[in-house]
Design a protein around this motif. Structure first.
Motif, PDB file in Angstrom:
ATOM      1  N   GLY A 362       0.809  -1.219   0.000  1.00  0.00           N
ATOM      2  CA  GLY A 362       0.000   0.000   0.000  1.00  0.00           C
ATOM      3  C   GLY A 362       0.837   1.261   0.000  1.00  0.00           C
ATOM      4  N   ASN A 363       2.036   1.201   0.604  1.00  0.00           N
ATOM      5  CA  ASN A 363       2.914   2.375   0.640  1.00  0.00           C
ATOM      6  C   ASN A 363       3.346   2.829  -0.752  1.00  0.00           C
ATOM      7  OD1 ASN A 363       2.842   2.514   3.416  1.00  0.00           O
ATOM      8  ND2 ASN A 363       4.757   1.380   3.713  1.00  0.00           N
ATOM      9  N   THR A 364       3.322   1.920  -1.713  1.00  0.00           N
ATOM     10  CA  THR A 364       3.777   2.250  -3.067  1.00  0.00           C
ATOM     11  C   THR A 364       2.648   2.759  -3.952  1.00  0.00           C
ATOM     12  OG1 THR A 364       3.347   0.036  -3.967  1.00  0.00           O
ATOM     13  CG2 THR A 364       5.475   0.386  -2.888  1.00  0.00           C
ATOM     14  N   MET A 365       1.426   2.847  -3.405  1.00  0.00           N
ATOM     15  CA  MET A 365       0.248   3.205  -4.205  1.00  0.00           C
ATOM     16  C   MET A 365      -0.283   4.576  -3.791  1.00  0.00           C
ATOM     17  SD  MET A 365      -1.437  -0.629  -4.070  1.00  0.00           S
ATOM     18  CE  MET A 365      -2.640  -0.400  -5.366  1.00  0.00           C
ATOM     19  N   ASP A 366      -1.143   5.132  -4.603  1.00  0.00           N
ATOM     20  CA  ASP A 366      -1.708   6.462  -4.356  1.00  0.00           C
ATOM     21  C   ASP A 366      -2.693   6.400  -3.193  1.00  0.00           C
ATOM     22  OD1 ASP A 366      -2.644   9.017  -4.439  1.00  0.00           O
ATOM     23  OD2 ASP A 366      -3.713   8.804  -6.350  1.00  0.00           O
ATOM     24  N   GLN A 367      -2.368   7.110  -2.100  1.00  0.00           N
ATOM     25  CA  GLN A 367      -3.156   7.049  -0.879  1.00  0.00           C
ATOM     26  C   GLN A 367      -4.113   8.229  -0.722  1.00  0.00           C
ATOM     27  OE1 GLN A 367      -0.195   6.587   2.283  1.00  0.00           O
ATOM     28  NE2 GLN A 367       1.008   5.301   0.900  1.00  0.00           N
ATOM     29  N   HIS A 368      -4.279   9.019  -1.754  1.00  0.00           N
ATOM     30  CA  HIS A 368      -5.110  10.220  -1.654  1.00  0.00           C
ATOM     31  C   HIS A 368      -6.601   9.897  -1.741  1.00  0.00           C
ATOM     32  CE1 HIS A 368      -1.329  12.362  -2.551  1.00  0.00           C
ATOM     33  NE2 HIS A 368      -1.907  13.356  -1.880  1.00  0.00           N
ATOM     34  N   ILE A 369      -7.370  10.612  -0.912  1.00  0.00           N
ATOM     35  CA  ILE A 369      -8.825  10.647  -1.047  1.00  0.00           C
ATOM     36  C   ILE A 369      -9.156  12.124  -1.289  1.00  0.00           C
ATOM     37  CG2 ILE A 369     -11.058  10.189   0.040  1.00  0.00           C
ATOM     38  CD1 ILE A 369      -9.692   8.189   1.850  1.00  0.00           C
ATOM     39  N   GLY A 370      -9.359  12.486  -2.529  1.00  0.00           N
ATOM     40  CA  GLY A 370      -9.501  13.900  -2.837  1.00  0.00           C
ATOM     41  C   GLY A 370      -8.141  14.541  -2.968  1.00  0.00           C
ATOM     42  N   PRO A 371      -8.100  15.859  -3.136  1.00  0.00           N
ATOM     43  CA  PRO A 371      -6.832  16.548  -3.395  1.00  0.00           C
ATOM     44  C   PRO A 371      -5.937  16.702  -2.165  1.00  0.00           C
ATOM     45  CG  PRO A 371      -8.653  18.111  -3.337  1.00  0.00           C
ATOM     46  CD  PRO A 371      -9.269  16.755  -3.261  1.00  0.00           C
ATOM     47  N   LYS A 372      -6.521  16.654  -0.954  1.00  0.00           N
ATOM     48  CA  LYS A 372      -5.729  16.979   0.235  1.00  0.00           C
ATOM     49  C   LYS A 372      -5.552  15.814   1.213  1.00  0.00           C
ATOM     50  CE  LYS A 372      -6.863  21.924   0.236  1.00  0.00           C
ATOM     51  NZ  LYS A 372      -7.438  23.049   1.019  1.00  0.00           N
ATOM     52  N   PHE A 373      -6.565  14.991   1.379  1.00  0.00           N
ATOM     53  CA  PHE A 373      -6.524  13.965   2.432  1.00  0.00           C
ATOM     54  C   PHE A 373      -5.835  12.698   1.942  1.00  0.00           C
ATOM     55  CE2 PHE A 373      -8.330  10.464   4.939  1.00  0.00           C
ATOM     56  CZ  PHE A 373      -8.007  10.908   6.211  1.00  0.00           C
ATOM     57  N   LYS A 374      -4.902  12.168   2.779  1.00  0.00           N
ATOM     58  CA  LYS A 374      -4.231  10.906   2.483  1.00  0.00           C
ATOM     59  C   LYS A 374      -4.585   9.888   3.575  1.00  0.00           C
ATOM     60  CE  LYS A 374       0.027  10.565   1.211  1.00  0.00           C
ATOM     61  NZ  LYS A 374       1.494  10.693   1.191  1.00  0.00           N
ATOM     62  N   LEU A 452       9.630   6.093  -8.725  1.00  0.00           N
ATOM     63  CA  LEU A 452       8.548   6.855  -8.089  1.00  0.00           C
ATOM     64  C   LEU A 452       8.255   6.283  -6.704  1.00  0.00           C
ATOM     65  CD1 LEU A 452       5.789   7.544 -10.786  1.00  0.00           C
ATOM     66  CD2 LEU A 452       7.447   9.136  -9.816  1.00  0.00           C
ATOM     67  N   GLU A 453       8.054   7.183  -5.738  1.00  0.00           N
ATOM     68  CA  GLU A 453       7.718   6.718  -4.386  1.00  0.00           C
ATOM     69  C   GLU A 453       6.342   6.070  -4.369  1.00  0.00           C
ATOM     70  OE1 GLU A 453       7.330   8.446   0.182  1.00  0.00           O
ATOM     71  OE2 GLU A 453       8.168   9.703  -1.412  1.00  0.00           O
ATOM     72  N   THR A 454       5.373   6.688  -5.032  1.00  0.00           N
ATOM     73  CA  THR A 454       4.033   6.097  -5.177  1.00  0.00           C
ATOM     74  C   THR A 454       3.625   6.191  -6.635  1.00  0.00           C
ATOM     75  OG1 THR A 454       2.919   8.206  -4.689  1.00  0.00           O
ATOM     76  CG2 THR A 454       3.314   6.699  -2.835  1.00  0.00           C
ATOM     77  N   ILE A 455       3.034   5.130  -7.146  1.00  0.00           N
ATOM     78  CA  ILE A 455       2.605   5.119  -8.542  1.00  0.00           C
ATOM     79  C   ILE A 455       1.136   5.545  -8.623  1.00  0.00           C
ATOM     80  CG2 ILE A 455       4.251   3.280  -9.054  1.00  0.00           C
ATOM     81  CD1 ILE A 455       1.848   1.374  -9.272  1.00  0.00           C
ATOM     82  N   PRO A 456       0.668   6.044  -9.759  1.00  0.00           N
ATOM     83  CA  PRO A 456      -0.725   6.516  -9.879  1.00  0.00           C
ATOM     84  C   PRO A 456      -1.720   5.353  -9.975  1.00  0.00           C
ATOM     85  CG  PRO A 456       0.409   6.764 -11.967  1.00  0.00           C
ATOM     86  CD  PRO A 456       1.450   6.325 -10.972  1.00  0.00           C
ATOM     87  N   MET A 457      -1.827   4.618  -8.890  1.00  0.00           N
ATOM     88  CA  MET A 457      -2.759   3.492  -8.795  1.00  0.00           C
ATOM     89  C   MET A 457      -3.371   3.539  -7.400  1.00  0.00           C
ATOM     90  SD  MET A 457      -1.904  -0.549  -9.352  1.00  0.00           S
ATOM     91  CE  MET A 457      -3.208  -1.765  -9.480  1.00  0.00           C
ATOM     92  N   SER A 458      -4.688   3.635  -7.317  1.00  0.00           N
ATOM     93  CA  SER A 458      -5.349   3.855  -6.033  1.00  0.00           C
ATOM     94  C   SER A 458      -5.104   2.712  -5.051  1.00  0.00           C
ATOM     95  CB  SER A 458      -6.858   4.029  -6.236  1.00  0.00           C
ATOM     96  OG  SER A 458      -7.512   4.111  -4.982  1.00  0.00           O
ATOM     97  N   ILE A 459      -4.827   3.081  -3.808  1.00  0.00           N
ATOM     98  CA  ILE A 459      -4.620   2.099  -2.740  1.00  0.00           C
ATOM     99  C   ILE A 459      -5.883   1.283  -2.475  1.00  0.00           C
ATOM    100  CG2 ILE A 459      -5.264   3.634  -0.844  1.00  0.00           C
ATOM    101  CD1 ILE A 459      -2.974   2.403   0.792  1.00  0.00           C
ATOM    102  N   PHE A 460      -7.027   1.811  -2.888  1.00  0.00           N
ATOM    103  CA  PHE A 460      -8.287   1.104  -2.619  1.00  0.00           C
ATOM    104  C   PHE A 460      -8.451  -0.162  -3.468  1.00  0.00           C
ATOM    105  CE2 PHE A 460      -9.179   5.312  -0.905  1.00  0.00           C
ATOM    106  CZ  PHE A 460      -9.672   4.960   0.349  1.00  0.00           C
ATOM    107  N   TRP A 461      -7.519  -0.405  -4.394  1.00  0.00           N
ATOM    108  CA  TRP A 461      -7.497  -1.699  -5.077  1.00  0.00           C
ATOM    109  C   TRP A 461      -7.116  -2.816  -4.099  1.00  0.00           C
ATOM    110  CZ3 TRP A 461      -9.770  -2.721  -9.412  1.00  0.00           C
ATOM    111  CH2 TRP A 461      -9.949  -1.715 -10.370  1.00  0.00           C
TER     112      TRP A 461
END
Length: 575
Positions: A362-374, A452-461
């Motif tokens: 999960g650390n390698t995936m996009d953890q954002h929910i909206g523009p500000k919250f991670k 890349l530290e995190t790739i553009p793939m949602s952590i919710f997968w």
């Protein structure tokens, strides 16, 4: 507490060897069942809220307030957590041997509250609270560190008296030989696990937020209050409880069987098993334990029940020379449990991935929910908890009724079938995690995202793999609790429940060992290995495939064990 005073005056037993708390058999209907269990479930929910509320974020507290580095803080928490799964062996031994489950829970809960209170004081009280000049710039004294560790290990001791006893104590409230009550007992284990996860959900969400945003004083103070409420819940229900009678030291009885059988190594076991020694009264010689039927397995132990002329001492059987059939069968029951117990360590290994490899993935995936919250990757374990909260009542209300139509079994599935279904689901969870990692690595290769530290793939997968682990828990963990309670000898139920808890500790140790071996083997000759610091250049999917293969092999072994397992048989007395 008035009901407790009547226990010794004129005890009345239910059919499964527990002690009815009231003096007259007519009052049995007023005790036990869901009337008593609602207080036990309330106690468990609050206790688990307290435990997870102080332990979930403990590593950050040690790092921020006591200056421990990441590795030292993590090792401290792991060691403490391991102790929390070992102390149940002590609590269970005392409960089965001398104190009974009621007084063990009551006594160790008091120790628990003292530990929680001291931990809270370490966060707020002058003299116990480390002096801090800024964030993570604290300088605790030796005395302050000692107070912290005394608090933590008082909590570990306290939980050791509660963990192995509460589920068994709740099951004690249902008479195993009453058809209606037996069905309710099976339902109890589902709601018991449900209450655990309700407490864990509140702890891992609300209390962690309080600790990080309000302060550690409130963050530990609320769990301490929750533990006090847990004790209040427990004592309020005292007048409705049925109490089991301590049967004396189970370890002593096991040793007596071994010694007696060894002494009679050359003695022949009679073909007619009715000639083996057993008490003539309706009750077993083991207090609070029903008589057990003789079984054909482990015939060498039957020698302990062969009566010879030298076995009596002053007209009374010498227990180190002659044991009853029930005492021998008690030992056999424990031995029969061990292969099932060993086969469940693999499930605990898979379960432990939620706190390790799932988090790293999960650390390698996009953890954002909206523009500000991670959302922190570790917080996705909430979906495991939500899965349990969803599946526990669904299993109890829907799946059991549906399965009963096809299997004809009153619980829908046997306990071993239920555990096996959970093992299959756990294998699927590893496959899903592996597929996600393959997809993630393919995205990395196609787009050159290696650095890349995190790739553009949602952590919710990751949600499906967490949800599957939660479903597996409902089948395997709850089935395991019910199985170990039902198959344990009446006078050893707490001890066998504690034994089942050790699979979680061993699962963590096996996971650590696997990672160590995999890292050593795959990094030889200068290779990066499967699990490097930069997972984009590694093969975490291979690790998930390894766990899938090991879990599949373990499941095949489990099938072989389950197919040959013979359930415990008791001699029911008509009262």
């Amino acid at each position: 507490m008035a009901g407790i005073r009547n226990v010794a005056e004129d005890p009345v037993y239910t059919d499964d060897g527990t002690l009815d708390i009231h003096k007259r058999p007519a009052n049995k209907k007023k005790t036990g069942k869901w009337k008593a269990c609602r207080f036990i479930l309330g106690n468990e929910c609050c206790e688990r809220l307290a435990y997870y509320g102080m332990s979930t974020n403990l590593v950050n507290y040690l790092h921020d307030r006591f200056g421990l580095g990441n590795a030292a803080a993590a090792n401290t928490v792991i060691t403490w957590s391991g102790t929390c799964y070992l102390t149940p062996l002590l609590g269970a031994f005392l409960a089965d041997s001398y104190m009974g489950r009621y007084w063990t829970i009551a006594s160790f809960s008091t120790i628990y509250v003292i530990g929680m209170s001291l931990l809270t004081l370490s966060a707020v009280a002058p003299g116990l609270k480390p002096v801090c000049r800024g964030i993570s710039d604290c300088h605790p004294t030796t005395g302050q560190t000692a107070a912290l560790f005394i608090a933590l290990y008082l909590i570990a001791l306290g939980t050791g008296g509660i963990k192995p006893c509460v589920s068994s104590f709740g099951a004690d409230q249902f008479d195993e030989n009453d058809t209606i009550e037996r069905k309710k007992k099976s339902s109890f284990f589902n709601w018991f696990y449900f209450s655990i996860n309700v407490g864990a959900l509140i702890a891992s969400s609300v209390l962690v937020w309080i600790q990080m945003n309000v302060g550690w004083g409130w963050g530990f103070g609320v769990p301490a209050v929750a533990m006090i409420i847990a004790i209040i819940f427990f004592f309020i229900g005292s007048r409705w409880y049925r109490l089991q009678v301590p049967g004396g030291s189970p370890l002593t009885r096991i040793c007596q069987v071994i010694v007696a059988a060894t002494r009679k190594f050359s003695v022949q076991v009679p073909e007619d098993k009715s000639l083996l020694y057993e008490t003539s009264d309706t009750e077993s010689a083991i207090k609070g334990c029903r008589k057990l039927e003789h079984t054909k397995e482990l015939k060498c132990l039957d020698k302990a029940a062969v009566e010879t002329d030298s076995d009596r001492l002053k007209d009374l059987p010498n227990p180190w020379k002659l044991c009853t059939v029930t005492q021998v069968e008690e030992f056999k029951s424990v031995i029969r449990l061990l292969p099932v117990w060993a086969s469940l360590i693999a499930f605990a290994t898979v379960y432990s991935q939620m706190n390790t490899m799932f988090v790293l993935q999960g650390n390698t995936m996009d953890q954002h929910i909206g523009p500000k919250f991670k959302i922190p990757s570790a917080s996705l374990s909430l979906f495991d908890t939500l899965s349990v909260i969803f599946w526990a009542p669904v299993y109890d209300r829907v799946i059991v009724s549906f399965a009963r139509k096809f299997t004809g079994h009153e619980r829908g599935f046997t306990q071993l079938q239920r555990i096996g279904i959970g093992l299959i689901i756990s294998i699927v969870s590893m496959i899903v995690a592996g597929i996600l990692e393959v997809v993630r690595l393919n995205m990395v290769r196609k787009n050159n995202y290696y650095d890349l530290e995190t790739i553009p793939m949602s952590i919710f997968w990751q949600v499906p793999q967490y949800f599957l682990v939660g479903a597996a828990e409902v089948f395997t963990n709850i089935g395991q609790m019910e199985f170990f309670y039902g198959e344990a000898p009446d006078a050893m139920r707490s001890l066998c429940s504690a034994l089942s808890l050790t699979t979680m500790a061993l699962g963590n140790y096996v996971s650590t060992l696997l990672v160590t071996i995999v890292t050593k083997v795959t990094t030889s000759h200068g290779r990066l290995g499967w699990i490097p610091d930069n997972l984009n250049r590694g093969h975490l999917d291979y690790f998930f495939w390894l766990l899938t293969l090991l879990s599949l092999l373990n499941f095949l072994v489990y099938l072989w064990i389950a197919k040959r397992y013979k359930y415990k048989r008791v001699i029911t007395n008509v009262r």
